[in-house]
Design an enzyme around this catalytic site. Structure first.
Site, mmCIF file in Angstrom:
data_model
loop_
_atom_site.group_PDB
_atom_site.id
_atom_site.type_symbol
_atom_site.label_atom_id
_atom_site.label_comp_id
_atom_site.label_asym_id
_atom_site.label_seq_id
_atom_site.Cartn_x
_atom_site.Cartn_y
_atom_site.Cartn_z
ATOM 1 N N TYR A 279 -1.900 -0.417 -3.420
ATOM 2 C CA TYR A 279 -1.384 0.767 -3.541
ATOM 3 C C TYR A 279 -0.925 1.247 -4.835
ATOM 4 O O TYR A 279 -0.248 0.369 -5.559
ATOM 5 C CB TYR A 279 -0.426 1.257 -2.282
ATOM 6 C CG TYR A 279 0.097 2.446 -2.357
ATOM 7 C CD1 TYR A 279 -0.511 3.683 -2.546
ATOM 8 C CD2 TYR A 279 1.664 2.352 -2.436
ATOM 9 C CE1 TYR A 279 -0.116 4.878 -2.269
ATOM 10 C CE2 TYR A 279 2.158 3.692 -2.444
ATOM 11 C CZ TYR A 279 1.484 5.045 -2.478
ATOM 12 O OH TYR A 279 1.919 6.309 -2.289
ATOM 13 N N ASP B 3 1.653 -6.223 2.883
ATOM 14 C CA ASP B 3 1.461 -4.838 3.135
ATOM 15 C C ASP B 3 0.370 -4.614 4.236
ATOM 16 O O ASP B 3 -0.934 -4.796 3.908
ATOM 17 C CB ASP B 3 1.250 -4.111 1.974
ATOM 18 C CG ASP B 3 1.344 -2.523 2.143
ATOM 19 O OD1 ASP B 3 0.965 -1.919 3.169
ATOM 20 O OD2 ASP B 3 1.534 -1.725 1.134
#
Length: 346
Positions: A137, A214
């Site tokens: 990200y 994640d």
């Protein structure tokens, strides 16, 4: 009699839905090329952390507790809660729910996904090394390379698909291994179990790095990294878990008791606490996560197959979706995940 054509159409649509679900449960790879979701997920989402017996007045829906302070029976003798940065009843309800969905014993909510990332990084010290997968990200990339690197912590970003190269990047001072799978935005699938086993071998008899996954793009409905060997699992609640585009929040879950104590202290000491109202909204969202993820999956794989087929090839060079056989880690995705979310790239 069905009454009219619209009723007939609706019933046929419902029949088609249940037929697809049956095909999925029976392992028909043409319908859903993976196994079913974690048993009891929807029930856990609806009830865990929401026990009416937690409260004297037995509410079915946990109340929003807005109080920042709580009455003490004597000076310095607080009840379960004393100050809302350290803990809040509504936050506890949300944390317990998500921990259950992730297969964890402890959950820690933060005011955003990056705030949760910051909590984890605050367990480190100057001189430590973080090994990060190369596709993460954008906010994570920016935080590691433009903020964390200023505090004497070394950052290495390496492609985890090449396991030999990833292992060669582990250092004696590696304190944190950061994985994201599926990755954002190229949807790489990282072999969580293989990386965890690699780290175990490398640090046999020594203090092992914390391994974080994640799980934002997969959610606990489709993937449980702790069961594959990860130490911590992190999600941006802002995305799928809340699911209504009205909350900014992050959450960390773990089964590591010692690390849980550190994170609980850091919630108080660093202070990235989400508001009780946000926790209430996110708990509401979690209750329908299983239903929404099923539809996200159906939508994304339908669009991905459409983009990949027919004359669209003249306009679309490549479609990236873990559920497509053309995805380079398709077989790994089928082994590691219970399904695929709504994310695709092309």
């Amino acid at each position: 009699s069905l009454g009219n054509a619209s009723q007939s159409s609706g019933i046929n649509a419902e029949y088609g839905y249940f037929k697809r679900i049956n095909l999925r449960m029976n392992g028909d790879s043409a319908a859903y090329p993976h196994s079913s979701h974690f048993p009891g997920f929807g029930t856990d989402a609806a009830h865990h952390g929401s026990d009416p017996d937690m409260w004297d007045f037995k509410p079915i829906v946990p109340p929003i507790s807005l109080s920042t302070t709580f009455k003490q029976s004597a000076p310095g003798v607080p009840p379960k809660y004393d100050y809302s940065r350290a803990g809040n009843p509504t936050r506890t309800a949300f944390e317990e729910c998500i921990a259950k969905l992730e297969g964890a014993s402890e959950g820690f909510a933060a005011s955003s996904g990056l705030a949760a990332t910051m909590l984890i990084v605050n367990t480190l010290k100057a001189g430590d090394h973080i090994l990060v997968c190369d596709d993460v990200y954008g906010g994570t990339n920016r935080y590691f390379n433009r903020v964390v690197s200023n505090f004497g912590i070394e950052i290495s970003m390496v492609d985890p698909i090449d396991l030999a190269k990833f292992e060669a990047s582990i250092k004696d001072n590696t304190a944190l291994v950061w994985l994201e799978t599926p990755t954002n935005p190229t949807l790489k699938i990282i072999d969580i179990k293989a990386v965890c086993e690699m780290v175990d071998r490398r640090f046999e008899g020594k203090t092992k790095p914390v391994i974080v996954v994640d799980n934002t793009f997969a959610t606990p409905y489709f993937q449980r990294p702790l069961e594959l060997g990860a130490t911590l699992v992190l999600s941006s609640v802002t995305k799928y878990i809340n699911g209504h585009t009205d909350v900014c929040m992050g959450v960390i879950c773990t089964n590591d008791t010692a690390l849980a104590e550190k994170l609980r202290f850091l919630q108080l000491a660093v202070g990235p606490a989400p508001s009780p109202f946000d926790c209430y909204l996110a708990l509401r969202g979690a209750r329908t996560l299983h239903l929404r993820m099923r539809q996200h999956e159906t939508n994304s794989i339908t669009i991905a197959r459409w983009l990949e087929s027919g004359d669209k090839s003249g306009f679309v060079r490549k479609v990236i979706h873990p559920g497509l056989p053309s995805h380079p880690q398709h077989e790994l995705a089928k082994r590691q995940m219970k399904g695929f979310s709504g994310m695709l790239s092309f």
